[in-house]
Design a protein around this motif. Sequence first.
Motif, PDB file in Angstrom:
ATOM      1  N   GLY A  79     -62.260  40.551  68.917  1.00  0.00           N
ATOM      2  CA  GLY A  79     -61.371  41.697  68.703  1.00  0.00           C
ATOM      3  C   GLY A  79     -60.466  41.591  67.493  1.00  0.00           C
ATOM      4  N   GLY A 103     -59.888  45.397  68.509  1.00  0.00           N
ATOM      5  CA  GLY A 103     -60.466  45.636  69.836  1.00  0.00           C
ATOM      6  C   GLY A 103     -59.842  44.690  70.844  1.00  0.00           C
ATOM      7  N   HIS A 145     -54.937  48.075  67.738  1.00  0.00           N
ATOM      8  CA  HIS A 145     -55.668  48.398  68.975  1.00  0.00           C
ATOM      9  C   HIS A 145     -54.725  48.650  70.152  1.00  0.00           C
ATOM     10  CE1 HIS A 145     -58.895  48.399  71.917  1.00  0.00           C
ATOM     11  NE2 HIS A 145     -58.213  47.512  72.631  1.00  0.00           N
TER      12      HIS A 145
END
Length: 342
Positions: A79, A103, A145
């Motif tokens: 991520g 992410g 994110h």
Amino acid sequence: MKKLVPTSIVGSLPKPAWLAPPEKLWSPWKLEGDQLLEGKQDALRISLQEQQLAGVDIISDGEQTRQHFVTTFIEHLSGVDFENRKVVKIRDRYDASVPIVVGEVARQKAVFVDDAKFLRKQTDKPIKWALPGPMTMVDTLYDDHYKSREKLAWEFAKALNEEARALQDAGVDIIQFDEPAFNVFFDEVNDWGMAVLEKAIEGLTCETAVHICYGYGIKANNDWKKTLGSEWRQYEEIFPKIQKSNIDIVSLECHNSNVPLNLIELVRGKKVMVGAIDVASNTIETPEEVANTLRKTLEFVAIENLYPSTNCGMAPLSREVARGKLSALSAGAEIIRKEFAI
């Protein structure tokens, strides 16, 4: 019998010049592939030997296998995009090009466990391993994110807890979380930062430490220190919360700092890693100077809870200076042991 007044370093030691250009942070590796792996292990051996020769009691890895105390751990998580970076202000002090959270972040694999196993095989002494604290990790990247420092910190804490448990299983005796951000974002520490750190140590049976300093001896940090006035009382804001926590050891900066030492009273009962070596200066302390710093703290910490250490990491220093400072630390601690006939 356990040695009283055991010495240790906070984290980093300078790397050999053949591994990475010396005296700077985020220094790029000079080797690649298998050669890099072998080079890191050789550097770890050297770091271990230098600590042992200097008489250091609790051995660290000197952070020889990582480029930076925060980003190396983040590199191994899902991520996070390291290709497309963003410039952000770190700790409200200096700009740095940092990775972007794109992410869900999660630990995919062990990060330092093989290194810890390697170090464990080389020495019978207790070993300490440093991990970045969740809040400092949040402060060392750009979040695109979660859009919430707190939410991201909780995810980091879960990943850190997995790594910490694996390090404990690899034979690490003390796991230290580096949280220089605790000295800057007081409201966040008290609102959620301490709770998140508790999550990172959940279920550990080895000793745990939190290291809170005023930063490496780099210009941005030194300039910031000049603005703090004659008394640095940042610890006062966060120590009450730490005192109530499950953390065993508190690491703080004392030598050549304007921290009023009576603030240590706020963590009475905890073990205290007293920073008795200034990492922002090339001047090598005398053993007596180290002993003097330690002596002053004994009014506020029981001698069985005193752990002499460095103020912060020594990566930006030359190897010769770092070596001298390590020896001074050990010699200063020995003076205290003799005074107390222990």
